[in-house]
Design a protein around this motif. Structure first.
Motif, short mmCIF file in Angstrom:
data_model
loop_
_atom_site.label_atom_id
_atom_site.label_comp_id
_atom_site.label_asym_id
_atom_site.label_seq_id
_atom_site.Cartn_x
_atom_site.Cartn_y
_atom_site.Cartn_z
N MET A 223 -46.81 34.36 75.12
CA MET A 223 -47.27 34.50 76.51
C MET A 223 -48.79 34.59 76.55
O MET A 223 -49.42 34.88 75.53
CB MET A 223 -46.66 35.75 77.16
CG MET A 223 -47.07 37.05 76.52
SD MET A 223 -46.21 38.48 77.24
CE MET A 223 -44.56 38.29 76.57
N CYS B 70 -52.27 36.51 77.83
CA CYS B 70 -52.56 37.94 77.94
C CYS B 70 -52.42 38.45 79.36
O CYS B 70 -52.16 39.63 79.57
CB CYS B 70 -53.94 38.25 77.38
SG CYS B 70 -53.87 38.39 75.60
N LEU C 225 -49.00 39.53 79.39
CA LEU C 225 -48.84 40.74 78.55
C LEU C 225 -49.25 42.01 79.32
O LEU C 225 -48.60 43.05 79.21
CB LEU C 225 -49.70 40.60 77.28
CG LEU C 225 -49.56 41.73 76.26
CD1 LEU C 225 -48.22 41.65 75.54
CD2 LEU C 225 -50.70 41.69 75.24
N LEU D 6 -46.54 43.52 81.32
CA LEU D 6 -45.26 43.66 80.60
C LEU D 6 -44.46 44.90 81.03
O LEU D 6 -43.23 44.86 81.07
CB LEU D 6 -45.55 43.74 79.09
CG LEU D 6 -44.35 43.52 78.17
CD1 LEU D 6 -43.95 42.05 78.17
CD2 LEU D 6 -44.67 43.96 76.74
N TRP E 235 -38.28 46.48 79.80
CA TRP E 235 -39.38 45.97 78.97
C TRP E 235 -39.42 46.61 77.58
O TRP E 235 -39.82 45.97 76.61
CB TRP E 235 -40.71 46.11 79.70
CG TRP E 235 -41.25 47.50 79.88
CD1 TRP E 235 -40.91 48.37 80.86
CD2 TRP E 235 -42.21 48.16 79.06
NE1 TRP E 235 -41.61 49.54 80.71
CE2 TRP E 235 -42.42 49.44 79.62
CE3 TRP E 235 -42.95 47.81 77.93
CZ2 TRP E 235 -43.31 50.37 79.07
CZ3 TRP E 235 -43.83 48.72 77.38
CH2 TRP E 235 -44.01 49.99 77.95
N ILE F 35 -44.02 39.63 69.93
CA ILE F 35 -44.79 39.00 71.00
C ILE F 35 -46.08 38.45 70.40
O ILE F 35 -46.79 39.18 69.68
CB ILE F 35 -45.12 39.99 72.13
CG1 ILE F 35 -43.83 40.37 72.88
CG2 ILE F 35 -46.14 39.40 73.10
CD1 ILE F 35 -44.02 41.40 73.97
N ALA G 27 -49.49 36.92 71.88
CA ALA G 27 -50.17 36.74 73.16
C ALA G 27 -51.47 35.97 72.94
O ALA G 27 -52.21 36.23 71.99
CB ALA G 27 -50.44 38.09 73.81
N TRP H 20 -58.16 44.25 75.94
CA TRP H 20 -57.00 45.05 75.52
C TRP H 20 -56.86 46.23 76.49
O TRP H 20 -57.87 46.86 76.82
CB TRP H 20 -57.30 45.56 74.09
CG TRP H 20 -56.15 46.27 73.44
CD1 TRP H 20 -55.89 47.61 73.50
CD2 TRP H 20 -55.13 45.70 72.63
NE1 TRP H 20 -54.76 47.90 72.79
CE2 TRP H 20 -54.26 46.75 72.23
CE3 TRP H 20 -54.83 44.41 72.20
CZ2 TRP H 20 -53.14 46.56 71.43
CZ3 TRP H 20 -53.71 44.22 71.40
CH2 TRP H 20 -52.88 45.27 71.02
N LEU I 190 -48.41 48.90 72.95
CA LEU I 190 -48.88 47.67 72.31
C LEU I 190 -49.68 47.99 71.04
O LEU I 190 -49.51 47.34 70.00
CB LEU I 190 -49.73 46.85 73.28
CG LEU I 190 -49.01 46.31 74.52
CD1 LEU I 190 -49.98 45.56 75.42
CD2 LEU I 190 -47.85 45.39 74.12
N GLU J 30 -49.29 46.61 67.03
CA GLU J 30 -50.21 45.51 66.73
C GLU J 30 -50.00 45.02 65.29
O GLU J 30 -49.89 45.83 64.36
CB GLU J 30 -51.66 45.97 66.91
CG GLU J 30 -52.61 44.80 67.00
CD GLU J 30 -54.06 45.24 67.13
OE1 GLU J 30 -54.32 46.46 67.21
OE2 GLU J 30 -54.92 44.34 67.12
N VAL K 125 -46.63 42.95 67.72
CA VAL K 125 -47.43 42.35 68.79
C VAL K 125 -48.70 41.79 68.15
O VAL K 125 -49.43 42.52 67.47
CB VAL K 125 -47.82 43.39 69.86
CG1 VAL K 125 -48.74 42.77 70.92
CG2 VAL K 125 -46.59 43.98 70.52
N ILE L 91 -52.17 39.45 68.93
CA ILE L 91 -53.00 38.82 69.97
C ILE L 91 -54.01 37.92 69.29
O ILE L 91 -54.65 38.34 68.31
CB ILE L 91 -53.70 39.90 70.81
CG1 ILE L 91 -52.60 40.75 71.47
CG2 ILE L 91 -54.61 39.28 71.87
CD1 ILE L 91 -53.08 41.83 72.36
#
Ligand SMILES: Nc1ncnc2c1ncn2[C@@H]1O[C@H](COP(=O)(O)OP(=O)(O)OP(=O)(O)O)[C@@H](O)[C@H]1O
Ligand SMILES: O=C(O)c1ccc[n+]([C@@H]2O[C@H](COP(=O)([O-])O)[C@@H](O)[C@H]2O)c1
Length: 217
Positions: free
Chosen positions: A111, A113, A116, A119, A125, A134, A136, A144, A154, A158, A172, A174
């Protein structure tokens, strides 16, 4: 986990895709190669749970995805949300994807951000990461989240890209990719005002839009 298992990750890019555009497509291929995943499925929603119904049918949005991805063997269009009535909750699709692929394969929900950051308003969720990771895509200007339940959630999950392909779910990640500031809203606006959306969408999508007189009012 062996290298071949790691390269077998399945990435799923959910969206309204009204219409699919080069921002989605270029990000998808860069992400697939960055992770890496062996395949990426675009998964158009039928009835978006969180916004006004799109003015055109889900079948037409899926048809444009099929045209856009023709010739790229790592891409496909997953139409499972079109087969379900009611709002297209992602958790239901993840349940169904897990039934299809089993519990062991890495499943990565893709997805932007902007998605995100919302979310914590998605249906159930906090269960999403039990089914998938995920990934992102950081879009220009993205930050963030600083505080609140979502930020903590999140941050604690990470992960680096290799961690996503090494286990089935729970991380997660990014990543910044080539930023292409194209949005479907802008494309619809251009067409509504009689201007061209050419070169923002693949040529085949551009032709489809004109043949079906989409987004003209
Ligand atoms: N240019 C882009 N680059 C990377 N990701 C994008 C881009 N545009 C949209 N996305 C992401 O693709 C997913 C599906 O987006 P969507 O179909 O809503 O497209 P959109 O262009 O954002 O549409 P709209 O303008 O109608 O909101 C979302 O997670 C969104 O963040
Ligand atoms: O499951 C939910 O509650 C939920 C809420 C908001 C968005 N989503 C999904 O997020 C994806 C991106 O949505 P959008 O609006 O940016 O196209 C799309 O697959 C939606 O179905 C899902």
């Amino acid at each position: 986990m062996s290298e071949s298992q790691a390269a077998n990750a399945l990435a799923v890019f959910g969206g309204t895709f009204n219409p699919v555009h080069l921002g989605h497509l270029r990000s998808a291929i860069e992400l697939l190669e960055h992770l890496p995943a062996s395949e990426l499925r675009f998964m158009p929603c039928s009835l978006p749970p969180h916004r006004e119904p799109p003015g055109i049918s889900a079948r037409q949005r899926a048809a444009m995805i099929e045209l856009a991805i023709a010739g790229e063997p790592r891409f496909s269009c997953d139409t499972r949300e079109l087969e379900r009535a009611g709002p297209s909750y992602t958790i239901d699709s993840l349940d169904s994807l897990r039934q299809e692929i089993g519990g062991q394969r890495s499943l990565i929900l893709v997805m932007g951000c902007d998605a995100l950051l919302g979310l914590d308003r998605w249906h159930r969720w906090q269960e999403l990461l039990e089914h998938c990771h995920i990934a992102a895509i950081a879009r220009p200007g993205w930050e963030w989240p600083r505080d609140g339940e979502l930020a903590a959630y999140l941050e604690s999950r990470e992960s680096k890209a290799p961690e996503l392909t090494a286990r089935p779910a729970g991380g997660v990640h990014i990543t910044s990719l080539r930023p292409l500031e194209i949005s479907a809203t802008e494309i619809r606006r251009l067409l509504q005002s009689g201007r061209s959306a050419r070169y923002l969408v693949p040529d085949a999508v551009h032709t489809y839009i004109h043949q079906h007189r989409l987004y003209t009012q």
